[in-house]
Design an enzyme around this catalytic site. Sequence first.
Site, PDB file in Angstrom:
ATOM      1  N   GLY A  55       0.860  -1.182   0.000  1.00  0.00           N
ATOM      2  CA  GLY A  55       0.000   0.000   0.000  1.00  0.00           C
ATOM      3  C   GLY A  55       0.893   1.227   0.000  1.00  0.00           C
ATOM      4  N   CYS A  82       5.393  -6.062   1.595  1.00  0.00           N
ATOM      5  CA  CYS A  82       5.694  -4.624   1.515  1.00  0.00           C
ATOM      6  C   CYS A  82       5.029  -3.866   2.663  1.00  0.00           C
ATOM      7  CB  CYS A  82       5.299  -4.081   0.134  1.00  0.00           C
ATOM      8  SG  CYS A  82       6.057  -2.480  -0.200  1.00  0.00           S
ATOM      9  N   TYR A  83       4.052  -2.981   2.381  1.00  0.00           N
ATOM     10  CA  TYR A  83       3.382  -2.274   3.490  1.00  0.00           C
ATOM     11  C   TYR A  83       2.834  -3.293   4.497  1.00  0.00           C
ATOM     12  CZ  TYR A  83      -0.134   0.382   6.071  1.00  0.00           C
ATOM     13  OH  TYR A  83      -0.888   0.940   7.078  1.00  0.00           O
ATOM     14  N   HIS A 169       8.190  -7.838  -3.318  1.00  0.00           N
ATOM     15  CA  HIS A 169       6.917  -8.314  -3.885  1.00  0.00           C
ATOM     16  C   HIS A 169       7.104  -9.665  -4.587  1.00  0.00           C
ATOM     17  CE1 HIS A 169       4.465  -4.652  -3.356  1.00  0.00           C
ATOM     18  NE2 HIS A 169       5.638  -4.054  -3.392  1.00  0.00           N
ATOM     19  N   GLU A 171       4.890 -11.447  -5.853  1.00  0.00           N
ATOM     20  CA  GLU A 171       3.852 -11.665  -6.876  1.00  0.00           C
ATOM     21  C   GLU A 171       4.235 -11.133  -8.253  1.00  0.00           C
ATOM     22  OE1 GLU A 171       3.833  -9.574  -4.440  1.00  0.00           O
ATOM     23  OE2 GLU A 171       2.835  -7.691  -4.881  1.00  0.00           O
ATOM     24  N   ASP A 227     -18.150 -12.787 -21.534  1.00  0.00           N
ATOM     25  CA  ASP A 227     -18.599 -12.841 -20.145  1.00  0.00           C
ATOM     26  C   ASP A 227     -20.095 -13.122 -20.032  1.00  0.00           C
ATOM     27  OD1 ASP A 227     -15.995 -12.077 -19.828  1.00  0.00           O
ATOM     28  OD2 ASP A 227     -16.453  -9.987 -19.361  1.00  0.00           O
ATOM     29  N   LYS A 369     -10.488 -12.761 -16.556  1.00  0.00           N
ATOM     30  CA  LYS A 369     -10.935 -13.026 -17.933  1.00  0.00           C
ATOM     31  C   LYS A 369     -10.538 -14.424 -18.434  1.00  0.00           C
ATOM     32  CE  LYS A 369     -12.937 -11.167 -21.500  1.00  0.00           C
ATOM     33  NZ  LYS A 369     -14.107 -10.270 -21.383  1.00  0.00           N
TER      34      LYS A 369
END
Length: 513
Positions: A55, A82-83, A169, A171, A227, A369
């Site tokens: 964040g 992180c944050y 991070h 990710e 969708d 998606k």
Amino acid sequence: MAREMIIVLDFGGQYNQLIARRVRENHVYCEVWPYTKSLEEIKAAQPKGIIFTGGPNSVYDPASPHYDKAILDLGIPILGICYGSQLLAWMLGGEVATAPVSEYGHTDVSIDNSAVLFQGVSSETVCWMSHTDYIKTAPEGFRVTATTVNCPVAAMENPDRKLYATQFHPEVVHTKEGMKMLHNFVINICGCAGDWEMSSFVDTKIRELREKIGDGKVLCALSGGVDSSVAAVMLSKAVGKQLTCVFVDHGLLRKNEAKEVCDVFGPDGPYDLNFVMVDAHERFYKKLAGVTEPEKKRHIIGEEFIRVFEEEAKKIGAVDYLAQGTIYPDVIESGLGKSATIKSHHNVGGLPDVVDFKEIVEPLRMLFKDEVRNAGRELGIPEYLVSRQPFPGPGLGIRIIGEVTEEKVRIVQDADYIYREEIAKAGYDKNLAQYFAALTNMRSVGVMGDFRTYDYAIVLRAVNTSDFMTAEANQMPWDLLSKITNRIVNEVKGVNRVLYDCTGKPPATIEYE
Ligand code: XMP
């Protein structure tokens, strides 16, 4: 849905959806929840693990997001990123301070790979850092498990309390062995089996829809896009003829699209559906006349859609549920979570405040998606439909910059048709996630034959992306672009210039409004 779940607790960082994706890539179901969700709600969901996200704030800022300390005593494994790592340290009495040197980007990190989080990770590896504060001293009971030149606590753990943290991070792809770390967290630390499959999602969802809807009637807003088509087929499997699919031609569809949708979902198509097509183009054009502000256009189109559906619902009688094909990025990007509102988009934000249905049903609300496409394949929807490029609900309305008129719709439809035809002929569509023509609000001087022209510029957009949250402009071969340009200026009346959009997302978005 009884299944293993990881909760990503969102503190406002930019990579939060990416964390959810990475967890799901380990076949573990994962949801992003805003940090405003209560501890009680988290307990009730019985997650196998929790991830505190990054964040933009500092833990010392009183306005920055914090969380009830009791979350650390639930006995549920927590990974702070992180944050999130600083928050964890701060909550437990560690020291967080402004880093003398803030790190940003690729950073060498020394890892203690005896830590479970770093099992199988090289002892010297590369991670992605993006911070100004750092953990100066780990809280009592914690062991430092990674360091960098400027960061004394790049990672830490307290396995007894099942608390883990990384300043970097894991990710993002730039953290070379980040996937291994997240795998270690969800599988080895949280003990998830990693058996979440699309087939189980589809079966469970169909059962849930059946239970929820009972013998009620549902109206599904069908656009013919991936969708809403997947949502419609899923609902039809759940409640059969209690479902009516309404397809609204708002006059902002691509060339020939209305016919194509009717061919697939209408009475002559492969599905046994109640299908209604409403030609509403005149009322949409009327409402849009003179309107140039993008958000206003979106809201008008969103609102008018719902009004048409309400009218159709009245004709059918006693319809309780309105179903939509809203997907996860739509929910997040509409600003209903914590991230900033980019566009009031994607079905969700465009909804008027008063909707005359008992409830809105969004069976794909938690899917990305590519996951929706896989769900479609599970449901046996033909590949040409499942792999279709996305087309936004407000249609050409947001591909015509400025005021929408019938003439401009005709221009953009014709240009887009040529563009798609040439891309298909060249077999280039397999290289693109999305591509379309849009009409700029710009006219410029040209010369055709011996005459001066003062006509519109068409812009061609083609992007590569897997999740549509970020995208790169495609480097389309020049020959192909020239061919398309020539055809458009020669065949589409009112166009004398063709531009190619080289901008990525960010800083641009994929659509123009
Ligand atoms: P942006 O323009 O935000 O678009 O980068 C990301 C993806 O979302 C699609 N999009 C929409 N889809 N309703 C939809 O169903 C909408 O209002 C909408 N706006 C954008 C866009 O085509 C791209 O694939």
